[in-house]
Design an enzyme around this catalytic site. Structure first.
Site, PDB file in Angstrom:
ATOM      1  N   ASP A   8       0.173   1.861   8.451  1.00 39.41           N
ATOM      2  CA  ASP A   8      -0.458   1.161   9.580  1.00 39.41           C
ATOM      3  C   ASP A   8       0.379   1.229  10.858  1.00 39.41           C
ATOM      4  O   ASP A   8      -0.140   1.000  11.949  1.00 39.41           O
ATOM      5  CB  ASP A   8      -0.697  -0.320   9.233  1.00 39.41           C
ATOM      6  CG  ASP A   8      -1.760  -0.489   8.160  1.00 39.41           C
ATOM      7  OD1 ASP A   8      -2.253   0.532   7.655  1.00 39.41           O
ATOM      8  OD2 ASP A   8      -2.094  -1.636   7.822  1.00 39.41           O
ATOM      9  N   LYS A  48       8.169   0.467   5.527  1.00 38.88           N
ATOM     10  CA  LYS A  48       7.062   1.305   5.042  1.00 38.88           C
ATOM     11  C   LYS A  48       5.727   0.748   5.497  1.00 38.88           C
ATOM     12  O   LYS A  48       5.545  -0.467   5.482  1.00 38.88           O
ATOM     13  CB  LYS A  48       7.105   1.323   3.510  1.00 38.88           C
ATOM     14  CG  LYS A  48       5.926   1.947   2.836  1.00 38.88           C
ATOM     15  CD  LYS A  48       5.226   1.024   1.828  1.00 38.88           C
ATOM     16  CE  LYS A  48       4.459  -0.085   2.494  1.00 38.88           C
ATOM     17  NZ  LYS A  48       3.566  -0.839   1.613  1.00 38.88           N
ATOM     18  N   THR A  49       4.811   1.533   5.909  1.00 40.53           N
ATOM     19  CA  THR A  49       3.366   1.266   6.019  1.00 40.53           C
ATOM     20  C   THR A  49       2.730   2.324   6.907  1.00 40.53           C
ATOM     21  O   THR A  49       3.233   2.613   8.004  1.00 40.53           O
ATOM     22  CB  THR A  49       2.989  -0.136   6.548  1.00 40.53           C
ATOM     23  OG1 THR A  49       1.553  -0.180   6.671  1.00 40.53           O
ATOM     24  CG2 THR A  49       3.580  -0.509   7.888  1.00 40.53           C
ATOM     25  N   GLY A  57       0.815  -1.217   0.000  1.00 43.57           N
ATOM     26  CA  GLY A  57       0.000   0.000   0.000  1.00 43.57           C
ATOM     27  C   GLY A  57       0.848   1.265   0.000  1.00 43.57           C
ATOM     28  O   GLY A  57       1.949   1.279   0.536  1.00 43.57           O
ATOM     29  N   ASP A  92       5.324  -7.983   5.500  1.00 40.51           N
ATOM     30  CA  ASP A  92       5.342  -9.110   4.562  1.00 40.51           C
ATOM     31  C   ASP A  92       6.441  -8.935   3.515  1.00 40.51           C
ATOM     32  O   ASP A  92       7.180  -9.866   3.225  1.00 40.51           O
ATOM     33  CB  ASP A  92       3.995  -9.217   3.823  1.00 40.51           C
ATOM     34  CG  ASP A  92       2.960  -9.906   4.690  1.00 40.51           C
ATOM     35  OD1 ASP A  92       3.348 -10.520   5.703  1.00 40.51           O
ATOM     36  OD2 ASP A  92       1.758  -9.815   4.355  1.00 40.51           O
ATOM     37  N   ARG A 124       0.998  -5.594  -5.143  1.00 44.53           N
ATOM     38  CA  ARG A 124       0.928  -6.511  -3.989  1.00 44.53           C
ATOM     39  C   ARG A 124       1.310  -7.957  -4.344  1.00 44.53           C
ATOM     40  O   ARG A 124       0.988  -8.866  -3.595  1.00 44.53           O
ATOM     41  CB  ARG A 124      -0.476  -6.478  -3.383  1.00 44.53           C
ATOM     42  CG  ARG A 124      -0.806  -5.197  -2.633  1.00 44.53           C
ATOM     43  CD  ARG A 124      -1.967  -5.407  -1.681  1.00 44.53           C
ATOM     44  NE  ARG A 124      -2.344  -4.181  -0.991  1.00 44.53           N
ATOM     45  CZ  ARG A 124      -1.761  -3.757   0.130  1.00 44.53           C
ATOM     46  NH1 ARG A 124      -0.794  -4.454   0.668  1.00 44.53           N
ATOM     47  NH2 ARG A 124      -2.175  -2.632   0.701  1.00 44.53           N
TER      48      ARG A 124
HETATM   49  P1  FBP Z   1       0.546  -1.885   3.591  1.00 46.57           P
HETATM   50  O1  FBP Z   1       0.573  -2.676   4.849  1.00 46.57           O
HETATM   51  O2  FBP Z   1       0.890  -2.657   2.383  1.00 46.57           O
HETATM   52  O3  FBP Z   1       1.382  -0.647   3.723  1.00 46.57           O
HETATM   53  O4  FBP Z   1      -0.938  -1.347   3.330  1.00 46.57           O
HETATM   54  C1  FBP Z   1      -1.706  -0.868   4.372  1.00 46.57           C
HETATM   55  C2  FBP Z   1      -3.084  -0.422   3.937  1.00 46.57           C
HETATM   56  O5  FBP Z   1      -3.107   0.943   3.628  1.00 46.57           O
HETATM   57  C3  FBP Z   1      -4.092  -0.763   5.030  1.00 46.57           C
HETATM   58  O6  FBP Z   1      -4.207   0.300   5.943  1.00 46.57           O
HETATM   59  C4  FBP Z   1      -5.338  -1.058   4.267  1.00 46.57           C
HETATM   60  O7  FBP Z   1      -6.136  -1.978   4.940  1.00 46.57           O
HETATM   61  C5  FBP Z   1      -4.830  -1.643   2.981  1.00 46.57           C
HETATM   62  O8  FBP Z   1      -3.535  -1.138   2.794  1.00 46.57           O
HETATM   63  C6  FBP Z   1      -5.684  -1.340   1.783  1.00 46.57           C
HETATM   64  O9  FBP Z   1      -5.177  -2.017   0.688  1.00 46.57           O
HETATM   65  P2  FBP Z   1      -5.505  -1.691  -0.828  1.00 46.57           P
HETATM   66  O10 FBP Z   1      -4.658  -0.527  -1.213  1.00 46.57           O
HETATM   67  O11 FBP Z   1      -5.047  -2.907  -1.546  1.00 46.57           O
HETATM   68  O12 FBP Z   1      -6.933  -1.357  -0.931  1.00 46.57           O
END
Ligand code: FBP
Length: 551
Positions: free
Chosen positions: A205, A202-203, A81, A176, A145
């Site tokens: 979250d 990175k994230t 993400g 991951d 992803r």
């Molecule tokens: P990452 O862990 O890959 O950084 O992504 C986090 C996130 O933004 C979450 O907060 C959310 O649930 C998810 O990605 C949404 O994913 P997508 O962009 O595939 O809709």
């Protein structure tokens, strides 16, 4: 070229700052090796799986002198993400590599890990890098992803690198992606491929953190954007005094984002999924607790408020967790009969008839729309799409139902009217705050220094980052040090341990100390928009989570 806004123009000129050691020594800083390390748990199993990269020493950079280095080619990917600051990681890496040797080249692999597997890349130039400095988004090379985890994929990555003469890859991703970076590093060492692998945390979250990685990048900016929006909604709520706002906040699993936004804005309630799981709270208990807050305020004519809900909540409610597992199972076993049913109503009835009594009890009181989401939206594997369940609407509807029951006997009718929101994509590509702009640039630059030092299987790290940047410590943390074994999809696998909210930690304890007062009063805090230019006490503040964790 698209026209750029005045702020973008001013921001492009911002020179991110570096930790002192890198500012003074550039990527020629020397890697000082610490003691050999161990994984956070399951040492024996992890050592067996990573025989060549296990136990590496942690690294701190110390002064070093400029030296001549042979030209190299490196590759970089953005994985998962979007998170504010990704472009600055690439810019820091690029600048560090060019400082080492102006002939060095950096290839951006396109669309995440699949770009490396399928060999889709572009050579990054001064012009490209300059047009993305301090911007949000991942659009310079885009993200994806695809999971980089099979031996066949690793082989393809090796071939891609060999085709271009690439000897180092930087993987910018979450837990991951960095788990996969760790496995790839081990594979390439075992193959004697001479290709280094460096990870960057990175994230938005905020769940890729530990003793050595204080925060993942993007969390700072994203939570500041959400907190601004929440503050604006609070002012609206306090002005009109007629709505309860239910705001779901991104964070696939951990509740760090919701908690940080609560500390920034002081809502009437903030649910923390980790607390729900620890106390084994049922959905009914959660709804009843929120109803109590609404009723107490309504009796004092305070018919408004704000409730923050973490995106991952539903999976932390014990009976819903097992209900979802039973639903997945039930539908897999009866797929043909289920698919033949004419409409959603029939599908809901089909499921309701077959659930075990405990799960029927959990399913029946759910609002119709949520029942439909639980049985209607399936992912390609036929599983419930948990992240798409509108928990904010579910809670608002269930509180409304409680209030209607109470109003049958209430002398003065209680008022309750709700508005629902979901904040996630609004913050993921925001222009990075000064903190994230500096942090990301420093992480990328640190990665270049790790490459120069010939290291592989490390994550670039900057520590002491709740303090002013001249006190930051740049280094490298062995990826194996963050690993443990977990049971996933029926197998024990090595993974980087995800950091959930620590219920004993200061950020959560600060919420606990204040939440009763926030529930009763009008103690809103309005953080306002991110400021990029101005006094440091306004522009350079770290998040409350980071500050409280490193008091
Ligand atoms: P990452 O862990 O890959 O950084 O992504 C986090 C996130 O933004 C979450 O907060 C959310 O649930 C998810 O990605 C949404 O994913 P997508 O962009 O595939 O809709």
């Amino acid at each position: 070229m698209p026209e750029i806004s005045p702020l973008q123009k001013a921001r492009a000129a911002y020179q991110p700052r570096l930790p002192k050691i890198l500012a003074e020594n550039g990527p020629f800083a020397q890697a000082q090796l610490g003691e050999p390390t161990h994984s956070v748990a399951d040492q024996e199993a992890i050592q067996k799986l990573f025989p060549d990269t296990y136990g590496l020493p942690a690294i701190d950079f110390v002064p070093g002198s400029p030296r001549e280095t042979a030209p190299i080619r490196a590759g970089v990917i953005l994985s998962g993400g979007q998170a504010p600051g990704g472009h600055n990681v690439i810019a820091g890496l690029y600048d560090g590599l060019k400082k080492l040797n102006a002939q060095n080249q950096l290839f951006g692999f396109l669309g995440g890990p699949s770009g490396l597997i399928d060999d889709k890349s572009m050579l990054l130039t001064d012009e490209i890098i300059d047009s993305y400095r301090n911007t949000g988004g991942f659009d310079m090379i885009c993200s994806g992803r695809t999971k980089l985890e099979t031996e066949e994929q690793f082989q393809k990555v090796m071939e891609t690198c060999q085709r271009h003469g690439i000897t180092a890859i930087v993987i910018i991703g979450g837990d991951d992606s960095n788990t996969n970076a760790c496995t790839l590093a081990q594979y390439l060492v075992a193959q004697k491929a001479g290709i280094q692998v460096i990870g960057c945390p990175k994230t938005i979250d905020g769940d890729l953190k530990n003793k050595w990685i204080e925060v993942s990048f993007g969390f700072d900016t994203a939570t500041k954007v959400y907190s601004e929006l929440i503050g604006n909604i609070m002012r609206d709520a306090n002005s009109a005094r007629k709505y309860w706002h239910f705001i779901k906040l991104m964070g696939r699993s951990a509740s760090h984002i919701a908690l940080e936004c609560a500390l920034q804005t002081h809502p009437q309630a903030c649910i923390v999924s980790e607390e729900v799981a620890a106390k084994k709270l049922s959905l009914k208990q959660i709804v009843d607790q929120l109803t109590d807050i609404v009723v107490d305020r309504a009796r004092r004519s305070l018919n408004f408020g704000v409730v923050l809900i973490p995106e991952g909540l539903i999976e932390f409610i014990p009976e819903i967790q097992t209900l979802i597992a039973e639903l997945n199972d039930l539908l897999a076993k009866n797929q043909a009969a289920f698919d033949a049913l004419p409409d959603l109503e029939a599908k809901v009835a089909f499921v309701e008839e077959r659930l075990t009594p405990a799960h029927k009890e959990a399913f029946q009181p759910l609002p119709a729309a949520i029942k439909a989401q639980l049985v209607g939206d399936r992912d390609p594997h036929g599983n419930v799409q948990v992240s798409k369940i509108e928990t904010e609407k579910m809670l608002a509807e269930m509180i409304d139902a409680n209030i209607r029951v109470l109003n049958a006997t209430e002398p003065k009718k209680l008022k309750f009217s709700s508005q629902c929101h979901f904040f996630g994509y609004e913050g993921r590509c925001a222009a990075p705050s000064n903190f994230d702009a500096n942090y990301c640039y420093s992480l990328g630059y640190t990665a270049s220094a790790l490459i120069a030092a010939g290291k592989t299987g490390y994550m670039a790290s900057c520590r002491n980052i709740s303090k002013p940047i001249d006190q930051w410590v740049a280094g490298g943390i062995p990826l194996t040090m963050m690993m443990n074994m977990e049971h996933r999809h029926g197998k024990d696998v090595p993974v980087i341990k995800k950091a959930l909210v620590d219920l004993e930690g200061k950020p959560f304890q600060t919420l606990v100390e204040n939440r009763e007062a926030w529930a009763k009063g009008v103690d809103f805090r309005y953080p306002g928009p991110i400021q990029y230019f101005g006094p440091a006490e306004v522009c350079d503040l770290p998040t409350q989570t980071l500050a409280l964790e490193h008091l």
